[in-house]
Design a protein around this motif. Structure first.
Motif, PDB file in Angstrom:
ATOM      1  N   LEU A 138      -6.655  -2.804   4.396  1.00 34.79           N
ATOM      2  CA  LEU A 138      -6.747  -4.256   4.505  1.00 34.79           C
ATOM      3  C   LEU A 138      -5.873  -4.697   5.663  1.00 34.79           C
ATOM      4  N   LEU A 139      -6.446  -5.497   6.548  1.00 34.00           N
ATOM      5  CA  LEU A 139      -5.713  -6.037   7.693  1.00 34.00           C
ATOM      6  C   LEU A 139      -5.915  -7.545   7.691  1.00 34.00           C
ATOM      7  N   GLU A 140      -4.813  -8.298   7.643  1.00 36.72           N
ATOM      8  CA  GLU A 140      -4.924  -9.755   7.585  1.00 36.72           C
ATOM      9  C   GLU A 140      -4.052 -10.424   8.641  1.00 36.72           C
ATOM     10  N   TYR A 141      -4.679 -11.290   9.398  1.00 39.03           N
ATOM     11  CA  TYR A 141      -3.965 -12.102  10.385  1.00 39.03           C
ATOM     12  C   TYR A 141      -3.688 -13.472   9.786  1.00 39.03           C
ATOM     13  N   ASP A 142      -2.459 -13.920   9.913  1.00 41.38           N
ATOM     14  CA  ASP A 142      -2.076 -15.289   9.558  1.00 41.38           C
ATOM     15  C   ASP A 142      -1.136 -15.731  10.672  1.00 41.38           C
ATOM     16  N   ILE A 143      -1.704 -16.144  11.799  1.00 42.77           N
ATOM     17  CA  ILE A 143      -0.917 -16.197  13.028  1.00 42.77           C
ATOM     18  C   ILE A 143      -1.477 -17.215  14.012  1.00 42.77           C
ATOM     19  N   SER A 162       2.180 -13.919  11.088  1.00 43.67           N
ATOM     20  CA  SER A 162       2.290 -12.558  10.575  1.00 43.67           C
ATOM     21  C   SER A 162       0.950 -11.833  10.627  1.00 43.67           C
ATOM     22  N   ILE A 163       1.056 -10.506  10.647  1.00 45.76           N
ATOM     23  CA  ILE A 163      -0.101  -9.619  10.495  1.00 45.76           C
ATOM     24  C   ILE A 163       0.297  -8.595   9.436  1.00 45.76           C
ATOM     25  N   ARG A 164      -0.450  -8.529   8.351  1.00 49.06           N
ATOM     26  CA  ARG A 164      -0.084  -7.580   7.299  1.00 49.06           C
ATOM     27  C   ARG A 164      -1.197  -6.562   7.103  1.00 49.06           C
ATOM     28  N   PHE A 165      -0.802  -5.385   6.630  1.00 49.46           N
ATOM     29  CA  PHE A 165      -1.810  -4.369   6.349  1.00 49.46           C
ATOM     30  C   PHE A 165      -1.373  -3.505   5.178  1.00 49.46           C
ATOM     31  N   ILE A 166      -2.375  -3.018   4.447  1.00 46.45           N
ATOM     32  CA  ILE A 166      -2.176  -2.084   3.342  1.00 46.45           C
ATOM     33  C   ILE A 166      -3.234  -1.009   3.476  1.00 46.45           C
ATOM     34  N   THR A 167      -2.825   0.236   3.393  1.00 45.80           N
ATOM     35  CA  THR A 167      -3.771   1.345   3.450  1.00 45.80           C
ATOM     36  C   THR A 167      -3.887   1.980   2.075  1.00 45.80           C
ATOM     37  N   PHE A 168      -5.107   2.087   1.577  1.00 45.79           N
ATOM     38  CA  PHE A 168      -5.365   2.680   0.269  1.00 45.79           C
ATOM     39  C   PHE A 168      -5.829   4.123   0.447  1.00 45.79           C
ATOM     40  N   ILE A 208      -3.855  -6.040  24.991  1.00 49.09           N
ATOM     41  CA  ILE A 208      -3.192  -5.059  24.130  1.00 49.09           C
ATOM     42  C   ILE A 208      -4.124  -3.862  23.991  1.00 49.09           C
ATOM     43  N   ASN A 209      -3.725  -2.736  24.525  1.00 46.94           N
ATOM     44  CA  ASN A 209      -4.520  -1.517  24.425  1.00 46.94           C
ATOM     45  C   ASN A 209      -4.176  -0.787  23.132  1.00 46.94           C
ATOM     46  N   VAL A 210      -5.191  -0.532  22.322  1.00 47.18           N
ATOM     47  CA  VAL A 210      -4.998   0.126  21.041  1.00 47.18           C
ATOM     48  C   VAL A 210      -5.641   1.514  21.092  1.00 47.18           C
ATOM     49  N   THR A 211      -4.806   2.526  21.015  1.00 55.00           N
ATOM     50  CA  THR A 211      -5.284   3.916  21.002  1.00 55.00           C
ATOM     51  C   THR A 211      -4.865   4.626  19.725  1.00 55.00           C
ATOM     52  N   ALA A 212      -4.426   3.867  18.736  1.00 53.65           N
ATOM     53  CA  ALA A 212      -3.910   4.441  17.497  1.00 53.65           C
ATOM     54  C   ALA A 212      -5.021   5.073  16.667  1.00 53.65           C
ATOM     55  N   LYS A 213      -4.621   5.935  15.730  1.00 57.38           N
ATOM     56  CA  LYS A 213      -5.573   6.641  14.885  1.00 57.38           C
ATOM     57  C   LYS A 213      -5.694   6.049  13.491  1.00 57.38           C
ATOM     58  N   ASP A 214      -5.007   4.936  13.257  1.00 64.71           N
ATOM     59  CA  ASP A 214      -5.114   4.280  11.957  1.00 64.71           C
ATOM     60  C   ASP A 214      -4.657   2.832  12.079  1.00 64.71           C
ATOM     61  N   THR A 215      -4.750   2.097  10.961  1.00 64.96           N
ATOM     62  CA  THR A 215      -4.382   0.678  10.968  1.00 64.96           C
ATOM     63  C   THR A 215      -2.897   0.488  11.235  1.00 64.96           C
ATOM     64  N   ASN A 227      -9.445 -12.044   7.730  1.00 63.94           N
ATOM     65  CA  ASN A 227      -9.400 -10.949   6.774  1.00 63.94           C
ATOM     66  C   ASN A 227     -10.314  -9.832   7.275  1.00 63.94           C
ATOM     67  N   VAL A 228      -9.766  -8.617   7.401  1.00 59.83           N
ATOM     68  CA  VAL A 228     -10.562  -7.479   7.856  1.00 59.83           C
ATOM     69  C   VAL A 228     -10.363  -6.313   6.895  1.00 59.83           C
ATOM     70  N   ILE A 229     -11.456  -5.833   6.326  1.00 57.92           N
ATOM     71  CA  ILE A 229     -11.430  -4.616   5.521  1.00 57.92           C
ATOM     72  C   ILE A 229     -12.017  -3.503   6.379  1.00 57.92           C
ATOM     73  N   GLN A 230     -11.256  -2.424   6.541  1.00 55.71           N
ATOM     74  CA  GLN A 230     -11.675  -1.332   7.414  1.00 55.71           C
ATOM     75  C   GLN A 230     -11.950  -0.082   6.580  1.00 55.71           C
ATOM     76  N   ILE A 231     -13.082   0.549   6.830  1.00 59.83           N
ATOM     77  CA  ILE A 231     -13.471   1.748   6.091  1.00 59.83           C
ATOM     78  C   ILE A 231     -13.573   2.934   7.040  1.00 59.83           C
ATOM     79  N   ALA A 232     -12.732   3.938   6.795  1.00 61.42           N
ATOM     80  CA  ALA A 232     -12.831   5.216   7.515  1.00 61.42           C
ATOM     81  C   ALA A 232     -13.860   6.069   6.775  1.00 61.42           C
ATOM     82  N   ARG A 233     -15.008   6.273   7.401  1.00 64.61           N
ATOM     83  CA  ARG A 233     -16.163   6.806   6.685  1.00 64.61           C
ATOM     84  C   ARG A 233     -15.947   8.177   6.045  1.00 64.61           C
TER      85      ARG A 233
END
Length: 353
Positions: free
Chosen positions: A64-69, A52-58, A11-18, A139-145
């Motif tokens: 927050l990116l969570e895999y339950d899969i 499932s894969i869920r995400f929330i952007t603050f 899976i190639n990911v070139t996206a600019k956000d979660t 569980n993955v917490i991602q920080i855009a600096r």
């Protein structure tokens, strides 16, 4: 070291956000994305995956990116860091996965219960490896600096030197990887995050609060490691898991008359290992942990029920009210009766008005 076959699904990911990342995963593995109150969930049930894969952007540069899969094929995520290169604070609650930077050949394993911090350099690639037919709870917490640093309350100057440099590297000039030791306190906190039942805005606010706590626990662990304050232990991960299960059992049934001998026999671990494990995971001896949990439950019962103090004492497994009152005051700097009165007083004032 993790290995994978040539038949892995790429899976190639070139996206600019979660959000874009999950959308590109969906384009390959299928499924549908549902949204409620800013919480997005990719639900999959096909030949590629189930779960499932869920995400929330603050709005403070964190997502927050969570895999339950369970993937039914080996999966390789190839992420272009020139488009989106956050700091990843990752934790495997169940299962395991792999990671390498584009310039590396060796794949490093993110093991169950391990705290990991990763970020790539600009123009580089992150490769994420996921096994097939393995239950994954990640569980993955991602920080855009750049966005994170704009928020005034996010004071990174108190971080240790290495993490401070990672946060301040807004141009993403350097890669960074930290694979920490096992941390079962993180497992407890992430498990609590996944069990939040509230809906709507309250749910999102509670999740956001827990994300802050989980992030701080990752940072604290790295800080202790840099200061060489991580508690040494001879216990195996399997033994630590047994101890965590015992701790949960105590929480779920605080009134039971526990003894170190009985817990040792039940768990198959020596009394010395039990004591070591509770000190490592909860910074308390077994007896101290049981007392701590009982007092926490007692405080909740006094606050939220109509039980009198004697009923509370009995319900948590104590026989002496005077002893209970003594250790309650030592812990909370207030007697049980005064605490009960302080909880009830606002209600009485409302009734009188």
């Amino acid at each position: 070291m993790y290995s994978y076959s040539n038949q892995a699904l790429e899976i190639n990911v070139t996206a600019k956000d979660t959000a874009g990342t999950v959308k590109q995963i969906q384009e390959v593995i299928g499924g549908t994305i549902e949204e409620r109150w800013g919480e997005f969930t990719l639900i999959v049930n096909n030949l590629n995956a189930h779960g499932s894969i869920r995400f929330i952007t603050f709005d403070w540069g964190v997502s927050l990116l969570e895999y339950d899969i369970i993937f039914h094929k080996e999966v390789v995520l190839i992420m272009d860091a020139s488009e989106y290169n956050p700091i990843h604070f990752a934790y495997c609650l169940t299962g395991f996965c792999g990671h390498r930077f584009g310039y590396q050949k060796e794949i490093h394993t993110l093991e169950k219960f391990q705290s990991v911090i990763i970020t790539s350099r600009d123009g580089g690639y992150n490769y994420g490896y996921f096994p097939k037919e393995e239950k994954l709870e990640i569980n993955v917490i991602q920080i855009a600096r750049k966005k994170y640093l704009k928020k005034k309350l996010n004071n990174v100057s108190q971080l240790n030197e290495k993490l401070y440099q990672v946060f301040m590297d807004e141009d993403h000039e350097k890669a960074f990887a930290y694979f920490g030791t096992y941390n079962l306190r993180l497992a407890d906190k992430i498990s609590a995050l996944r069990k939040i039942k509230q809906k709507g805005m309250i749910r999102i606010l509670q999740i956001e609060g827990m994300v802050y706590q989980i992030l701080s626990m990752h940072i604290q662990q790295h800080d202790r490691a840099m200061k060489k304050e991580v508690l040494p232990t001879t216990l195996l991960r399997r033994e630590l898991t047994i101890i965590r299960r015992l701790a949960k059992k105590i929480i779920n049934n605080v009134s039971k008359d526990y003894s170190l001998e009985q817990l040792s026999e039940e768990s198959g671990l020596s009394q010395a290992k039990l004591q070591e494990g509770f000190k490592v995971l909860y910074t308390r001896t077994v007896t101290e942990y049981i007392r701590h949990v009982r007092l926490e439950v007692a405080r909740d019962l006094i606050r939220s029920t109509d039980m009198n103090i004697s009923e509370v004492v009995y319900s948590i497994g104590f026989s002496s009210r005077s002893y209970f009152s003594k250790i309650f005051k030592e812990k909370y700097n207030i007697s049980p009766n005064d605490f009960k009165n302080s909880v009830e007083r606002p209600v009485e004032q409302i009734m009188a008005s």
